[in-house]
Design a protein around this motif. Structure first.
Motif, mmCIF file in Angstrom:
data_model
loop_
_atom_site.group_PDB
_atom_site.id
_atom_site.type_symbol
_atom_site.label_atom_id
_atom_site.label_comp_id
_atom_site.label_asym_id
_atom_site.label_seq_id
_atom_site.Cartn_x
_atom_site.Cartn_y
_atom_site.Cartn_z
ATOM 1 N N ARG A 234 -39.995 -52.754 -8.759
ATOM 2 C CA ARG A 234 -39.914 -53.961 -9.593
ATOM 3 C C ARG A 234 -38.523 -54.029 -10.205
ATOM 4 N NH1 ARG A 234 -40.922 -55.355 -15.041
ATOM 5 N NH2 ARG A 234 -41.911 -57.391 -15.307
ATOM 6 N N VAL A 235 -37.818 -55.110 -9.944
ATOM 7 C CA VAL A 235 -36.449 -55.293 -10.416
ATOM 8 C C VAL A 235 -36.429 -56.491 -11.359
ATOM 9 C CG1 VAL A 235 -34.040 -55.625 -9.770
ATOM 10 C CG2 VAL A 235 -35.582 -54.380 -8.234
ATOM 11 N N VAL A 236 -35.862 -56.283 -12.551
ATOM 12 C CA VAL A 236 -35.818 -57.329 -13.569
ATOM 13 C C VAL A 236 -34.373 -57.605 -13.927
ATOM 14 C CG1 VAL A 236 -36.652 -58.065 -15.833
ATOM 15 C CG2 VAL A 236 -37.996 -56.445 -14.488
ATOM 16 N N LEU A 237 -33.994 -58.886 -13.948
ATOM 17 C CA LEU A 237 -32.662 -59.302 -14.350
ATOM 18 C C LEU A 237 -32.707 -59.703 -15.825
ATOM 19 C CD1 LEU A 237 -29.746 -59.826 -13.315
ATOM 20 C CD2 LEU A 237 -30.437 -62.216 -12.970
ATOM 21 N N LEU A 238 -32.018 -58.925 -16.664
ATOM 22 C CA LEU A 238 -32.005 -59.164 -18.100
ATOM 23 C C LEU A 238 -30.699 -59.840 -18.497
ATOM 24 C CD1 LEU A 238 -33.366 -55.678 -19.232
ATOM 25 C CD2 LEU A 238 -34.670 -57.790 -18.957
ATOM 26 N N PRO A 239 -30.695 -60.755 -19.483
ATOM 27 C CA PRO A 239 -31.825 -61.092 -20.353
ATOM 28 C C PRO A 239 -32.727 -62.200 -19.833
ATOM 29 C CG PRO A 239 -29.873 -62.195 -21.132
ATOM 30 C CD PRO A 239 -29.449 -61.391 -19.937
ATOM 31 N N LEU A 240 -32.495 -62.663 -18.579
ATOM 32 C CA LEU A 240 -33.317 -63.760 -18.065
ATOM 33 C C LEU A 240 -34.790 -63.389 -17.955
ATOM 34 C CD1 LEU A 240 -31.296 -65.505 -15.210
ATOM 35 C CD2 LEU A 240 -32.160 -66.519 -17.303
ATOM 36 N N GLY A 241 -35.073 -62.132 -17.607
ATOM 37 C CA GLY A 241 -36.454 -61.725 -17.377
ATOM 38 C C GLY A 241 -36.942 -62.101 -15.998
ATOM 39 N N ALA A 242 -36.056 -62.561 -15.096
ATOM 40 C CA ALA A 242 -36.447 -62.898 -13.726
ATOM 41 C C ALA A 242 -36.814 -61.622 -12.975
ATOM 42 C CB ALA A 242 -35.322 -63.630 -13.018
ATOM 43 N N VAL A 243 -37.878 -61.702 -12.157
ATOM 44 C CA VAL A 243 -38.442 -60.519 -11.505
ATOM 45 C C VAL A 243 -38.388 -60.671 -9.993
ATOM 46 C CG1 VAL A 243 -40.529 -59.128 -11.212
ATOM 47 C CG2 VAL A 243 -39.960 -60.078 -13.443
ATOM 48 N N ALA A 244 -38.098 -59.577 -9.307
ATOM 49 C CA ALA A 244 -38.181 -59.521 -7.847
ATOM 50 C C ALA A 244 -38.757 -58.165 -7.451
ATOM 51 C CB ALA A 244 -36.809 -59.728 -7.215
ATOM 52 N N TRP A 245 -39.252 -58.077 -6.194
ATOM 53 C CA TRP A 245 -39.848 -56.833 -5.694
ATOM 54 C C TRP A 245 -39.127 -56.452 -4.404
ATOM 55 C CZ3 TRP A 245 -43.572 -54.666 -8.749
ATOM 56 C CH2 TRP A 245 -44.120 -55.500 -9.731
ATOM 57 N N GLN B 67 -45.603 -55.229 -0.750
ATOM 58 C CA GLN B 67 -44.147 -55.256 -0.810
ATOM 59 C C GLN B 67 -43.609 -56.479 -1.538
ATOM 60 O OE1 GLN B 67 -42.650 -54.717 3.152
ATOM 61 N NE2 GLN B 67 -43.443 -52.631 3.335
ATOM 62 N N ASN B 68 -44.387 -57.543 -1.611
ATOM 63 C CA ASN B 68 -43.932 -58.729 -2.341
ATOM 64 C C ASN B 68 -44.316 -58.677 -3.812
ATOM 65 O OD1 ASN B 68 -46.661 -59.049 -2.135
ATOM 66 N ND2 ASN B 68 -46.604 -61.005 -1.062
ATOM 67 N N GLY B 69 -44.809 -57.502 -4.277
ATOM 68 C CA GLY B 69 -45.129 -57.346 -5.687
ATOM 69 C C GLY B 69 -46.565 -57.631 -6.044
ATOM 70 N N LEU B 70 -47.360 -58.127 -5.111
ATOM 71 C CA LEU B 70 -48.767 -58.379 -5.410
ATOM 72 C C LEU B 70 -49.471 -57.062 -5.736
ATOM 73 C CD1 LEU B 70 -49.805 -60.949 -2.644
ATOM 74 C CD2 LEU B 70 -49.496 -61.393 -5.071
ATOM 75 N N PHE C 38 -62.882 -57.386 -7.802
ATOM 76 C CA PHE C 38 -61.600 -57.475 -7.108
ATOM 77 C C PHE C 38 -60.645 -58.278 -7.978
ATOM 78 C CE2 PHE C 38 -58.723 -60.071 -4.515
ATOM 79 C CZ PHE C 38 -58.025 -59.072 -3.850
ATOM 80 N N SER C 39 -59.425 -57.781 -8.132
ATOM 81 C CA SER C 39 -58.432 -58.522 -8.910
ATOM 82 C C SER C 39 -57.092 -58.477 -8.206
ATOM 83 C CB SER C 39 -58.315 -57.954 -10.328
ATOM 84 O OG SER C 39 -57.934 -56.602 -10.313
ATOM 85 N N LEU C 40 -56.315 -59.531 -8.436
ATOM 86 C CA LEU C 40 -55.020 -59.692 -7.798
ATOM 87 C C LEU C 40 -54.068 -60.298 -8.817
ATOM 88 C CD1 LEU C 40 -53.245 -59.785 -5.184
ATOM 89 C CD2 LEU C 40 -54.208 -62.055 -4.770
ATOM 90 N N VAL C 41 -52.895 -59.695 -8.987
ATOM 91 C CA VAL C 41 -51.885 -60.189 -9.915
ATOM 92 C C VAL C 41 -50.564 -60.298 -9.179
ATOM 93 C CG1 VAL C 41 -50.599 -59.744 -12.034
ATOM 94 C CG2 VAL C 41 -53.019 -59.185 -11.927
ATOM 95 N N ASP D 273 -40.267 -66.823 -12.397
ATOM 96 C CA ASP D 273 -40.579 -67.664 -13.554
ATOM 97 C C ASP D 273 -42.068 -67.919 -13.713
ATOM 98 O OD1 ASP D 273 -40.996 -69.286 -11.401
ATOM 99 O OD2 ASP D 273 -39.470 -70.791 -11.927
ATOM 100 N N SER D 274 -42.881 -67.128 -13.036
ATOM 101 C CA SER D 274 -44.324 -67.370 -13.116
ATOM 102 C C SER D 274 -45.109 -66.084 -12.897
ATOM 103 C CB SER D 274 -44.758 -68.416 -12.077
ATOM 104 O OG SER D 274 -44.565 -67.925 -10.767
ATOM 105 N N THR D 275 -46.319 -66.075 -13.422
ATOM 106 C CA THR D 275 -47.298 -65.008 -13.189
ATOM 107 C C THR D 275 -48.629 -65.678 -12.900
ATOM 108 O OG1 THR D 275 -46.172 -63.508 -14.714
ATOM 109 C CG2 THR D 275 -48.450 -62.985 -14.161
ATOM 110 N N TRP D 276 -49.346 -65.183 -11.911
ATOM 111 C CA TRP D 276 -50.676 -65.717 -11.668
ATOM 112 C C TRP D 276 -51.614 -64.573 -11.300
ATOM 113 C CZ3 TRP D 276 -52.881 -64.979 -6.861
ATOM 114 C CH2 TRP D 276 -52.017 -64.748 -5.807
ATOM 115 N N TRP D 277 -52.884 -64.796 -11.506
ATOM 116 C CA TRP D 277 -53.865 -63.749 -11.251
ATOM 117 C C TRP D 277 -55.186 -64.345 -10.796
ATOM 118 C CZ3 TRP D 277 -52.001 -65.292 -15.899
ATOM 119 C CH2 TRP D 277 -52.912 -65.827 -16.811
ATOM 120 N N LEU D 278 -55.966 -63.511 -10.146
ATOM 121 C CA LEU D 278 -57.266 -63.905 -9.620
ATOM 122 C C LEU D 278 -58.229 -62.744 -9.821
ATOM 123 C CD1 LEU D 278 -59.155 -65.749 -7.848
ATOM 124 C CD2 LEU D 278 -58.233 -64.532 -5.853
#
Length: 836
Positions: free
Chosen positions: A126-137, A630-633, A683-686, A691-696
């Motif tokens: 998990r890679v975070v760009l600060l101070p934006l808080g943008a996330v990539a995997w 690999q996509n962070g899920l 079963f859960s998925l995050v 700029d977004s977070t979603w979950w199931l």
């Protein structure tokens, strides 16, 4: 405290916050001649930040003249304007320094995450760009990409399972950005930080891998009723709530099986209006920094509850923004934190007053006029290199005058809760960590009311209860070897209560026959029970090899009730295993025994009980798998089975669970199962993006009681449930949505004047959609957020209750029918929050 006194107290706190902020804003310092970079760094905090290129703002660039403004943002604009520079808004509170004639240019940040020891690429980092808080995997080759983002100076933070997290500061993004190599060092074993337990949800973004993560900020932004942290937690898989109450049923258990802790101290009554549906929690969500939620399989340090745990931690008193003032349809609130560095003292205070009455008047004429308020305060002394002591207060009070005009039912309900505790923490030089709690709690309530339906029932109730708890709790942990970690603790609780209860009711002969009950009810109970509970626990965590960790623990507890024979000690062994199959995959398993003894304020005198039931016992078996794609899920699958022996008898209303005075309603029945069997899978998925977070969440379960030789579904058994949510930030806007559906709960039908089999039918499938939109605008002092929320936007399957109707057929015979009613309808809400 009278209503007038509460209003004055809240007004005084609001005024104090404003005066403090005004004084802070008026403070000035000398800026002329200083490097511009130093001033911008000095101004940075959680709500104001700058990104810039070192070519555009070199270290030699200095402030030319003393600014006229007294606000940090305006000062920054003034000193940059003198050099032909300006500020471009990236998002609320974050500004890019750009030439005054153009906006910030956007670039892509990319690179690769590598193992520092072997040079091999690391996937699912998990890679975070600060101070934006943008996330990539990172992908299978360790590559990541974030952007486009405005040009400027950033920091990159990276973390991956089995590696130490790193932060790379001073990353210049301008022109053609070059790839950045992030090298992670394999983590040293810290057994105290290893998560072994199953069914654990860590509501903190930076918790170790192995839990489904939703950070505290996302939790506070959940759409829902009443800005309520407790209600928001009820959306995790395996937790069921009805359409109005904030109480949670965890994996088929009763709502009373949940343990709630605040900074390690138990909160025995965590709801406003506990005498009627427990509609709101007493905790401001802005106070919550972290939350650990266990829906089963929790460690032995948690005791006397067998369903689940909400373990909540409050925010740092020095966390920015330190001040918040808010007003919404539900609450008016104020919060302020601060510290005195010279004395090594910090403090945090918050107060809320309910503002719901006008909305209730508009939506439901017979819903009553609720008033409620809560106050939290904390003062701390000491630091990490010495004993840290905190004094804590949580106080709440509520009143409700309610009349259900269509049912000729009314009630006056009051409750007051107070928690006072001291906590001491110390990290010793030999690796031992210890904590000690000394506290006092009181849970008081008053109810009066009655029913006046001559064709059904006429009766009244008065109910006064006072309870007090004195307790001592201690816990210590020690990693005495590289692969072995111990934890042990003690508990002692003294419990006293006073009950004064009286009820009388008369039922028509036809009603008494329909429900197989006596035609009259008379109760007069005065009791002063006293109990003492002791507990001991110990656990051993063992790093068997690089990929396998076990934790075995034993808890022993005993409850003695004054005037009765002393109970035997109850023993709860628990064993958990965690196998790290790959860096991205974990298998977990748990077996454990859990006992629960009623506390002194939980005696059901309203239903005629004058002695506490024997302790309940539950055995749980849980197996689960966590996997990170690999996509962070993040995926989790768990299966569980709970076998419950000796469930305590409980009482239900077959037709109308919304009754104000439920114990004298004609449909009140005793449910005394011999055992209970609860089986299910979840079963859960995050997914977390830039700029977004979603979950199931998907859940299947069966919760059944063994009653009179039959397997009867529990009244909150929903067989299947689904929840999906998203949190999306776009510029100054933030949008949230949560959709949920579950199979209708069991109910009892009345057909042809005959009462059907208890829980032999089901209510319609229930579906809800809650929406939230927030617009945040930076101010010269902090920022202001405007919110709009819509709860239960689609209102499908909202039936909750049946009103009993008696009619004379003209021949002297009485026939019965029912009319359905609903949970809460569509509820809109507006709010404003100023933080600085």
């Amino acid at each position: 405290m009278t209503g007038t006194c509460r209003r004055y107290a809240c007004g005084a706190l609001l005024l104090a916050c404003l005066v403090t902020a005004a004084i802070a804003a008026a403070e000035s310092s000398q800026y002329a001649g200083r490097p511009v970079v130093d001033v911008l760094l000095e101004f940075r905090d959680a709500r104001l930040d700058f990104i810039y290129s070192s070519e555009l703002v070199p270290a030699t660039l200095r402030v030319l003249e003393e600014p006229r403004s007294s606000n940090r943002l305006l000062i920054a604009r003034e000193i940059l304007q003198a050099h032909g520079l300006g500020l471009s808004v990236v998002r609320p509170g974050l500004y890019a320094v750009v030439p005054a004639t153009r906006s910030a240019q956007e670039r892509v940040v990319h690179g690769q995450v590598l193992d520092a020891a072997s040079g091999e690429p690391i996937s699912t980092a998990r890679v975070v760009l600060l101070p934006l808080g943008a996330v990539a995997w990172s992908d299978a080759q360790g590559r990541f990409s974030i952007g486009p983002v405005p040009e400027g100076i950033y920091a990159l933070e990276a973390e991956a399972p089995g590696f130490e997290a790193i932060e790379v500061p001073g990353l210049s993004v301008s022109g053609e950005a070059k790839p950045t190599a992030l090298r992670l060092t394999p983590a040293r074993t810290q057994l105290s930080e290893v998560v072994v337990s199953t069914s654990r949800y860590a509501l903190d973004r930076f918790r170790p891998f192995g839990s489904v993560n939703i950070d505290g900020d996302t939790l506070a932004a959940q759409p829902g009723i009443g800005e309520d942290a407790i209600r928001a937690l009820g959306r995790l898989p395996g937790i069921a709530q009805n359409g109005i109450s904030a109480q949670s049923s965890i994996r088929g258990g009763e709502s009373g099986e949940l343990l709630t802790l605040l900074d390690g101290f138990p909160l025995r009554q965590v709801f406003h209006m506990p005498g009627y549906q427990s509609v709101f929690g007493v905790l401001d969500p802005g106070l919550i920094d972290e939350a650990e939620v266990y829906t089963g399989g929790f460690p032995v340090r948690y005791g006397n509850r067998m369903g689940g745990v909400f373990d909540l931690s409050t925010i740092d008193a020095t966390q920015e923004p330190r001040t918040a003032l808010g007003l919404s349809v539900f609450n008016a609130m104020a919060r302020r934190g601060g510290n005195l560095e010279v004395a090594n003292v910090d403090w945090l205070a918050a107060a809320r007053v309910g503002t719901l009455s006008p909305l209730v008047d508009a939506l439901a004429r017979d819903a009553g006029r609720p008033t409620y308020s809560d106050v939290y305060a904390r003062a701390g002394y000491g630091g990490p290199d010495r004993v840290r002591v905190t004094a804590n207060l949580l106080w709440s009070r509520d009143e409700l005058d309610i009349t259900r005009e269509g049912l000729n039912e009314s009630g006056q309900i009051e409750s007051k809760n107070r928690y006072l505790w001291l906590r001491a923490d110390r990290d010793w030089e030999n690796g031992i960590q210890s904590s000690l709690w000394l506290g006092h709690s009181s849970v008081d309530s008053f109810r009066s009311g009655g029913m006046d339906r001559p064709d059904i029932v006429v009766g009244s109730v008065t109910d006064q209860r006072f309870s007090e708890y004195q307790e001592l709790r201690g816990r210590a942990s020690w990693q005495f070897r590289a692969h072995h970690w111990l934890e042990a603790g003690i508990e002692w609780i003294g419990e006293d209560a006073v009950y004064r209860y009286a009820a009388n009711a008369a039922y028509t002969d036809a009603v008494a026959e329909l429900f197989s009950r006596d035609s009259t009810l008379l109760r007069a109970i005065e009791l002063s029970p006293s109990r003492e509970r002791s507990g001991l626990f110990a656990a051993h965590r063992w790093q068997i090899n690089d990929s396998l960790v076990s934790e075995a623990g034993l808890r022993a507890q005993r409850t003695i009730t004054e005037g009765t024979t002393a109970e035997d000690w109850l023993y709860d062994p628990r064993v958990s295993l965690r196998w790290q199959v790959t860096p991205a995959t974990e298998l977990r398993a748990h077996w454990g025994r859990f006992h629960q003894t009623d506390e002194v304020h939980e005696l059901k005198v309203e239903d005629g009980l004058t002695a506490f039931p024997q302790a309940q016992r539950s055995e749980q078996l849980i197996v689960g798998i966590d996997h990170r794609l690999q996509n962070g899920l993040a995926l989790r699958l768990e299966g569980f089975r709970k076998l419950q022996a000796d469930p305590r008898p409980h009482f239900e209303n077959l037709l109308d669970p919304m009754s104000v005075i439920p114990e004298i309603a004609p449909d009140r029945v005793l449910v005394a199962p011999l055992a209970a069997d609860i089986t299910g899978a979840e079963f859960s998925l995050v997914a977390e993006g830039e700029d977004s977070t979603w979950w199931l969440g998907l859940a299947w379960s069966e919760a059944r009681d063994s009653v009179d030789g039959r397997q009867v579904p529990r009244s909150w058994d929903q067989t299947w449930a689904a929840t999906a949510g998203m949190d999306w930030t776009r510029g100054s806007w933030r949008f949230g949505a949560v959709a949920a559906a579950h199979r209708g709960w069991p109910t009892t039908r009345l057909e042809d004047s005959e009462l059907g089999v208890r829980n032999g039918a089901r209510l319609p499938t229930r579906a809800t959609l809650d929406l939230r939109a927030e617009y945040r605008k930076p101010l010269t002092l902090g920022s202001i957020a405007f919110t709009f929320e819509l709860t239960n936007a689609i209102n499908i399957g909202n039936t909750c209750c049946y009103k009993l109707i008696a009619e004379d057929d003209g021949n002297g015979n009485v026939t019965f029918t029912t009319k359905s009613s609903d949970w809460l309808p569509l509820v809109p809400s507006l709010g404003v929050l100023w933080e600085f």
